[in-house]
Design a protein around this motif. Structure first.
Motif, PDB file in Angstrom:
ATOM      1  N   UNK A  60      -9.900  -9.966   1.790  1.00 14.04           N
ATOM      2  CA  UNK A  60      -8.996  -9.457   1.195  1.00 14.04           C
ATOM      3  C   UNK A  60      -8.059  -8.645   2.225  1.00 14.04           C
ATOM      4  N   UNK A  61      -6.737  -8.636   2.349  1.00 10.67           N
ATOM      5  CA  UNK A  61      -6.163  -7.717   3.039  1.00 10.67           C
ATOM      6  C   UNK A  61      -5.539  -6.593   2.284  1.00 10.67           C
ATOM      7  N   UNK A  62      -5.545  -5.392   3.020  1.00  7.49           N
ATOM      8  CA  UNK A  62      -4.970  -4.412   2.291  1.00  7.49           C
ATOM      9  C   UNK A  62      -3.650  -4.454   2.095  1.00  7.49           C
ATOM     10  N   UNK A  63      -3.028  -4.112   1.054  1.00  7.61           N
ATOM     11  CA  UNK A  63      -1.532  -4.173   0.922  1.00  7.61           C
ATOM     12  C   UNK A  63      -0.684  -3.333   1.743  1.00  7.61           C
ATOM     13  N   UNK A  64      -1.380  -2.302   2.101  1.00  5.87           N
ATOM     14  CA  UNK A  64      -0.620  -1.409   2.754  1.00  5.87           C
ATOM     15  C   UNK A  64       0.305  -0.373   2.139  1.00  5.87           C
ATOM     16  N   UNK A  65       0.807   0.663   2.468  1.00  6.20           N
ATOM     17  CA  UNK A  65       1.516   1.513   1.834  1.00  6.20           C
ATOM     18  C   UNK A  65       3.204   1.240   1.943  1.00  6.20           C
ATOM     19  N   UNK A  66       3.804   1.398   0.590  1.00  3.83           N
ATOM     20  CA  UNK A  66       5.047   1.132   0.617  1.00  3.83           C
ATOM     21  C   UNK A  66       5.931   1.981   1.801  1.00  3.83           C
ATOM     22  N   UNK A  67       6.754   1.135   2.487  1.00  2.63           N
ATOM     23  CA  UNK A  67       7.455   1.821   3.544  1.00  2.63           C
ATOM     24  C   UNK A  67       8.912   2.105   3.133  1.00  2.63           C
ATOM     25  N   UNK A  68       9.677   3.127   3.588  1.00  4.33           N
ATOM     26  CA  UNK A  68      10.894   3.388   3.058  1.00  4.33           C
ATOM     27  C   UNK A  68      11.976   2.311   3.623  1.00  4.33           C
ATOM     28  N   UNK A  69      13.059   2.108   2.826  1.00  6.02           N
ATOM     29  CA  UNK A  69      14.186   1.423   3.075  1.00  6.02           C
ATOM     30  C   UNK A  69      14.879   1.567   4.437  1.00  6.02           C
ATOM     31  N   UNK A  70      15.096   0.798   5.160  1.00 11.22           N
ATOM     32  CA  UNK A  70      15.795   0.891   6.506  1.00 11.22           C
ATOM     33  C   UNK A  70      17.224   1.525   6.000  1.00 11.22           C
ATOM     34  N   UNK A  91       5.913  -5.541  -1.629  1.00  8.90           N
ATOM     35  CA  UNK A  91       5.889  -6.526  -2.654  1.00  8.90           C
ATOM     36  C   UNK A  91       4.618  -6.961  -2.802  1.00  8.90           C
ATOM     37  N   UNK A  92       3.534  -7.130  -1.663  1.00  9.98           N
ATOM     38  CA  UNK A  92       2.271  -7.281  -1.706  1.00  9.98           C
ATOM     39  C   UNK A  92       1.649  -6.343  -2.759  1.00  9.98           C
ATOM     40  N   UNK A  93       1.761  -4.930  -2.492  1.00 12.31           N
ATOM     41  CA  UNK A  93       1.138  -4.062  -3.224  1.00 12.31           C
ATOM     42  C   UNK A  93       1.417  -4.378  -4.884  1.00 12.31           C
ATOM     43  N   UNK A  94       2.737  -4.555  -5.159  1.00 13.52           N
ATOM     44  CA  UNK A  94       3.297  -4.853  -6.222  1.00 13.52           C
ATOM     45  C   UNK A  94       2.808  -6.386  -7.130  1.00 13.52           C
ATOM     46  N   UNK A  95       2.300  -7.325  -6.552  1.00 17.70           N
ATOM     47  CA  UNK A  95       1.833  -8.512  -6.902  1.00 17.70           C
ATOM     48  C   UNK A  95       0.807  -8.916  -5.783  1.00 17.70           C
ATOM     49  N   UNK A  96      -0.269  -8.386  -5.833  1.00 17.89           N
ATOM     50  CA  UNK A  96      -1.474  -8.912  -5.419  1.00 17.89           C
ATOM     51  C   UNK A  96      -1.966 -10.263  -5.332  1.00 17.89           C
TER      52      UNK A  96
END
Length: 348
Positions: A60-70, A91-96
């Motif tokens: 499984x891949x790590x979803x990573x931390x959410x990034x700020x909006x551009x 989006x990955x973190x919200x729906x793994x």
């Protein structure tokens, strides 16, 4: 064209077959093939009867931390707001999803066979004529390595869609096939309000400025996904969205995220657009304006080469989710956006 079901898929040297008894997989070259299936393991040799005698781990891949909006960018003093929504990592973190993890892993694998092919060709040329003998073992090696790369960069998924889900998905693929008959599709990347009279004057009297790029539509799905159904897909310059029977997949570069249909909202509306380029012939023209307008809407005669521009009516499809998904697409036929929005709502 509705969605189709295939019973056989190919990923590199591997063949996958779907039957009422289950899924079988085989590998080989012309004249020889070995595999396994519901009836057991087997070996098949050309001219002889098939003899029965009896994956790869996923990280499984790590979803990573959410990034700020551009941040919003400025274009000729007009504040342009990017319509990119939340980063894919959010989006990955919200729906793994395990499927998305496999697709991410396959997409990150690099192709080796082009480098080996170029290396063999270079060595053969610099040591010619004897170096040409390198092509004898080199060509089969490159072919085998290419098949290996294709297999490593493929995620095989069989879908069996029946009853009411099949009817809903048929409606979605049918509405999406209309897109292939429209002349133009655009991905709207940013939008900025024209607040001052001067901004509206030099932009044909428009109330907002859009930054968009040409888009395409097909039924192929993600490039690393090998499946037995048609997958309606919209492709922008850097972002794509794919509609599978059980989920929506979003791509940004080499990053993928999956969302259930229950978390996706689709909205369609008619969009008046001042077309400065060649307008598509399948879109209705609802009026005209001038490239440089005065307060009354007529031409500002202080500007030379003041062209008259058509006002076209397009269909805008906006796809969002509570997790931050935002994608905006324009179609040269307004009814296409409406039909796609309705079909996506039924998938919920």
């Amino acid at each position: 064209m509705g969605f189709y079901l295939r019973t056989s898929l190919k990923a590199g040297p591997f063949s996958f077959n779907l039957s009422p008894s289950g899924v079988g997989v085989s590998v080989g070259v012309p004249g020889f093939r070995a595999g396994t299936g519901p009836r057991g393991n087997y070996v098949r040799v050309a001219g002889l009867a098939t003899t029965y005698f009896g994956g790869q781990a996923r990280t499984p891949t790590s979803p990573g931390l959410p990034q700020p909006m551009p941040p919003a960018t400025r274009n000729d003093e007009i504040v342009m707001q990017e319509l990119s929504g939340a980063p894919v990592q959010h989006l990955v973190a919200a729906h793994p999803s395990d499927l998305i993890g496999q697709i991410q892993t396959a997409a990150r694998r690099h192709l080796l066979w082009p480098w080996i092919a170029v290396s063999i060709a270079f060595l053969a040329l610099i040591s010619a004529p004897y170096g040409l003998l390198l092509l004898v073992p080199g060509l089969p090696a490159v072919w085998w390595l290419r098949q290996r790369d294709l297999a490593r960069r493929s995620v095989v998924v069989f879908y069996q869609v029946d009853d009411m889900p099949a009817v809903k998905y048929e409606r979605l693929t049918t509405s999406s096939s209309l897109v292939s008959r429209v002349q133009r599709v655009w991905h709207v990347e940013a939008e900025g309000a024209l607040d001052t009279p001067y901004q509206r004057k030099v932009n044909a009297g428009a109330g907002a400025l859009n930054r968009r790029s040409s888009a395409t539509v097909d039924l192929a799905g993600p490039p690393v996904l090998v499946t037995n159904i048609a997958v309606p897909s919209l492709h922008g310059k850097a972002r794509s969205i794919y509609f599978l029977p059980d989920r929506v997949i979003v791509r940004h570069g080499h990053q993928y995220a999956g969302l259930p249909y229950a978390a996706v909202n689709a909205h369609a509306q008619a969009q008046r657009f001042i077309e400065s380029g060649t307008p598509p012939t399948d879109a209705p023209c609802v009026g005209t304006t001038w490239q440089y307008t005065n307060k009354s809407g007529g031409p500002d005669r202080r500007f030379k080469n003041n062209r008259q521009l058509p006002i076209m009516l397009y269909g805008r499809l906006t796809i969002t989710s509570p997790a931050g998904l935002l994608m905006v697409w324009d179609f040269s036929q307004p009814n296409v956006a409406a039909e796609m929005a309705e079909a996506l709502s039924r998938m919920r």
